[in-house]
Structure formats: structure tokens, C-alpha cells
Design an enzyme around this catalytic site. Structure first.
Site, PDB file in Angstrom:
ATOM      1  N   ASN A   9       0.861  -1.183   0.000  1.00 51.72           N
ATOM      2  CA  ASN A   9       0.000   0.000   0.000  1.00 51.72           C
ATOM      3  C   ASN A   9       0.897   1.232   0.000  1.00 51.72           C
ATOM      4  O   ASN A   9       1.462   1.604   1.028  1.00 51.72           O
ATOM      5  CB  ASN A   9      -0.907  -0.009   1.235  1.00 51.72           C
ATOM      6  CG  ASN A   9      -1.828   1.201   1.275  1.00 51.72           C
ATOM      7  OD1 ASN A   9      -2.006   1.894   0.265  1.00 51.72           O
ATOM      8  ND2 ASN A   9      -2.403   1.468   2.431  1.00 51.72           N
ATOM      9  N   LYS A  11       0.045   4.309  -0.536  1.00 51.24           N
ATOM     10  CA  LYS A  11      -0.613   5.511  -0.016  1.00 51.24           C
ATOM     11  C   LYS A  11      -0.317   6.700  -0.955  1.00 51.24           C
ATOM     12  O   LYS A  11      -0.317   6.528  -2.169  1.00 51.24           O
ATOM     13  CB  LYS A  11      -0.191   5.761   1.426  1.00 51.24           C
ATOM     14  CG  LYS A  11      -0.411   4.526   2.315  1.00 51.24           C
ATOM     15  CD  LYS A  11      -0.098   4.756   3.755  1.00 51.24           C
ATOM     16  CE  LYS A  11      -0.322   3.473   4.542  1.00 51.24           C
ATOM     17  NZ  LYS A  11      -0.092   3.653   5.993  1.00 51.24           N
ATOM     18  N   HIS A  98      -9.423   1.230   5.142  1.00 50.98           N
ATOM     19  CA  HIS A  98      -8.158   1.487   5.826  1.00 50.98           C
ATOM     20  C   HIS A  98      -8.385   2.516   6.940  1.00 50.98           C
ATOM     21  O   HIS A  98      -9.196   3.428   6.799  1.00 50.98           O
ATOM     22  CB  HIS A  98      -7.110   1.989   4.842  1.00 50.98           C
ATOM     23  CG  HIS A  98      -5.723   1.985   5.387  1.00 50.98           C
ATOM     24  ND1 HIS A  98      -5.249   2.970   6.234  1.00 50.98           N
ATOM     25  CD2 HIS A  98      -4.694   1.103   5.237  1.00 50.98           C
ATOM     26  CE1 HIS A  98      -3.997   2.687   6.562  1.00 50.98           C
ATOM     27  NE2 HIS A  98      -3.639   1.567   5.971  1.00 50.98           N
ATOM     28  N   GLU A 100      -6.797   4.996   7.877  1.00 55.33           N
ATOM     29  CA  GLU A 100      -6.592   6.387   7.482  1.00 55.33           C
ATOM     30  C   GLU A 100      -7.811   6.939   6.758  1.00 55.33           C
ATOM     31  O   GLU A 100      -8.138   8.127   6.879  1.00 55.33           O
ATOM     32  CB  GLU A 100      -5.341   6.492   6.612  1.00 55.33           C
ATOM     33  CG  GLU A 100      -4.066   6.216   7.407  1.00 55.33           C
ATOM     34  CD  GLU A 100      -2.873   5.821   6.572  1.00 55.33           C
ATOM     35  OE1 GLU A 100      -1.813   5.586   7.163  1.00 55.33           O
ATOM     36  OE2 GLU A 100      -3.006   5.736   5.326  1.00 55.33           O
ATOM     37  N   GLU A 170      -5.304  -4.557  10.892  1.00 55.65           N
ATOM     38  CA  GLU A 170      -4.297  -3.531  11.124  1.00 55.65           C
ATOM     39  C   GLU A 170      -4.617  -2.799  12.414  1.00 55.65           C
ATOM     40  O   GLU A 170      -5.481  -1.914  12.438  1.00 55.65           O
ATOM     41  CB  GLU A 170      -4.277  -2.522   9.975  1.00 55.65           C
ATOM     42  CG  GLU A 170      -3.777  -3.077   8.659  1.00 55.65           C
ATOM     43  CD  GLU A 170      -3.410  -1.950   7.708  1.00 55.65           C
ATOM     44  OE1 GLU A 170      -2.281  -1.958   7.208  1.00 55.65           O
ATOM     45  OE2 GLU A 170      -4.240  -1.064   7.486  1.00 55.65           O
TER      46      GLU A 170
END
Length: 252
Positions: A9, A11, A98, A100, A170
Site C-alpha cells: 500500500n 498511499k 483502511h 486512514e 491492522e
């Protein structure tokens, strides 16, 4: 034997040059050393580079994933990207939920369920992220949090849809912090997640679903995580940006 799955990932990192040069160098090494044997490797670059990334890896068993989609089919949603747009350029994987996205873009389980439904409608495979905050773990609420995140999203799907899912655990307190869950903590949560799928969908699906660990995975600790019984691979952040480190993680 179920394949180990490694997802990078990226990002909001790597520009056009870094993305394309990384993938070309990565592909050359993978093919020469055959390190993709019995592994599923997925790269999630930024939106502007999905098409060229997919072209670079075309004809290989390496896959490209998007980092998000919008929950609506189309419409006046400036700056957003739809599932059908991804499908039209050959993208078949998407990361959803996710931490975030949940934190900075206020995505809740209701929004995520809509995203899941639209992704399934277009035949996209989903990497669904779940995880608790440090506060929630300190309050001993981590199991309730994870169960709720699953019950309100993927558990609204039929058994036939589960083949489209990977679950990525996560712990939010271990993402980008340099902290890690211990191997025992990670295994305990993965075992718990698998038990929830067992209770909801039965033994076959519970055994077959891939549950990945993410949370400051590095080339130094990946092997010990991957040795745990219920950890089927990893969702890698920062260390996937560096070619040598990411290759070490895959080989571990």
C-alpha cells in the site's frame, strides 16, 4: 496449499517516475528469481498511475489494486473515482476501510458497506481493513470493535461473495508508528477473526479466507508474523516503498 498474500500500500507516495521505475525493476527481479512462486503479490499505487502500472505488469501474475473507491455508481462527486472507472482500465482489486480513510475521511461502517456492495457489483476483489485504536485496546474493547466492523460490513454479504474478500487486520496504534503488535497479539486476533467467519459462514469459508496482518511490517519482523498459524500474509506500508526491503518481506 493456500498462497501467502503480500500487498504493498503505497498511499500518497511515489510520483510517475518512481512508480514506473520501481515496478519495472521489481518485475525484472521477480521474474529472474521467481520469488512470486506460491505467493500472490498486489501493488496499490496512487490513482493517477493505476493504468500505467497495470500495463507494466500485464501478462504476469502480479496484480494492481486501487486504494479506494466511491460508494456511488457515478455522479457529481468531484475528485472521486468509481468502481466502473477502475474496471474499465483493468483494475480488479481495491483496498477498503483502511484506518486512514476511517480517520481522515470519516468513513464509517455504513459507508463501507455501500462501497463493498458497489465493488461486488463490478466484480472487484476487496481487501477489507479492520482494526482497533490504542484507546480501544487499553479499554479491552478490541474484540468487540473488530466484530462490529465485520458484522456491519462484510457479514451483510452472501457466502458466495466471500471469495471476493481478503481481510487485513491492522491495529491502528501500530500503523506508521514503528510499534507492533506482538506475534502472539496478532495471532490471537487473526484466530478470533477466523472464528467469526466460522460462526457466520462455516468451516470451508473460515479455512479459505485469507487474513493478513498490517501494522509496521518490516523486513526485520515479517517472517515471524508470517509463521503464525492464522496469518496468511501482510499489508505493507512504508517498507513497500523501498525495493530491497519489500523484496526481503516477500522472500520471508
Amino acid at each position: 496449499m493456500k498462497k501467502k498474500i503480500i500487498i504493498a500500500n503505497w498511499k500518497m507516495n511515489h510520483d510517475f517516475h518512481k512508480t514506473t521505475s520501481f515496478l519495472r525493476n521489481f518485475l525484472k527481479i521477480v521474474l529472474e528469481k521467481k520469488i512470486n512462486h506460491n505467493k500472490e503479490i498486489i501493488i496499490a499505487p496512487s490513482f493517477p498511475f493505476l493504468h500505467i502500472s497495470n500495463q507494466i505488469l500485464q501478462g504476469t501474475n502480479l496484480k494492481i489494486a486501487a486504494q479506494n473507491i466511491h460508494q456511488m455508481k457515478n455522479g457529481s462527486y468531484t475528485g472521486e473515482v468509481s468502481a466502473s472507472m477502475l474496471k474499465s482500465i483493468g483494475i480488479s482489486q481495491v483496498i477498503l476501510g483502511h484506518s486512514e480513510r476511517r480517520k481522515f475521511f470519516l468513513e464509517n461502517n455504513d459507508i463501507l458497506l455501500k462501497k463493498i456492495k458497489i465493488a461486488l457489483k463490478y466484480g472487484l476483489h476487496i481487501i477489507l481493513c479492520v482494526g482497533e485504536t490504542g484507546f480501544e485496546r487499553n479499554q479491552n474493547q478490541q474484540f468487540n470493535v473488530i466484530k462490529n466492523q465485520l458484522v456491519e460490513t462484510v457479514f451483510n454479504c452472501s457466502a458466495d461473495d466471500i471469495i471476493f474478500f481478503h481481510i487485513a487486520y491492522e491495529p491502528v496504534w501500530a500503523i506508521g508508528t514503528g510499534k507492533n503488535a506482538t506475534y502472539k497479539q496478532a495471532q490471537t486476533m487473526h484466530e478470533y477473526i477466523r472464528s467469526l467467519f466460522l460462526n457466520k459462514y462455516g468451516k470451508n469459508i473460515s479455512n479459505e479466507i485469507s487474513i493478513l496482518y498490517g501494522g509496521s511490517i518490516s523486513n526485520l519482523n515479517a517472517r515471524n508474523f508470517f509463521l503464525q498459524k492464522d496469518i496468511d500474509g501482510g499489508l505493507v506500508g512504508n517498507c513497500s516503498l523501498e525495493l530491497d526491503k519489500f523484496l526481503e518481506i516477500i522472500q520471508s
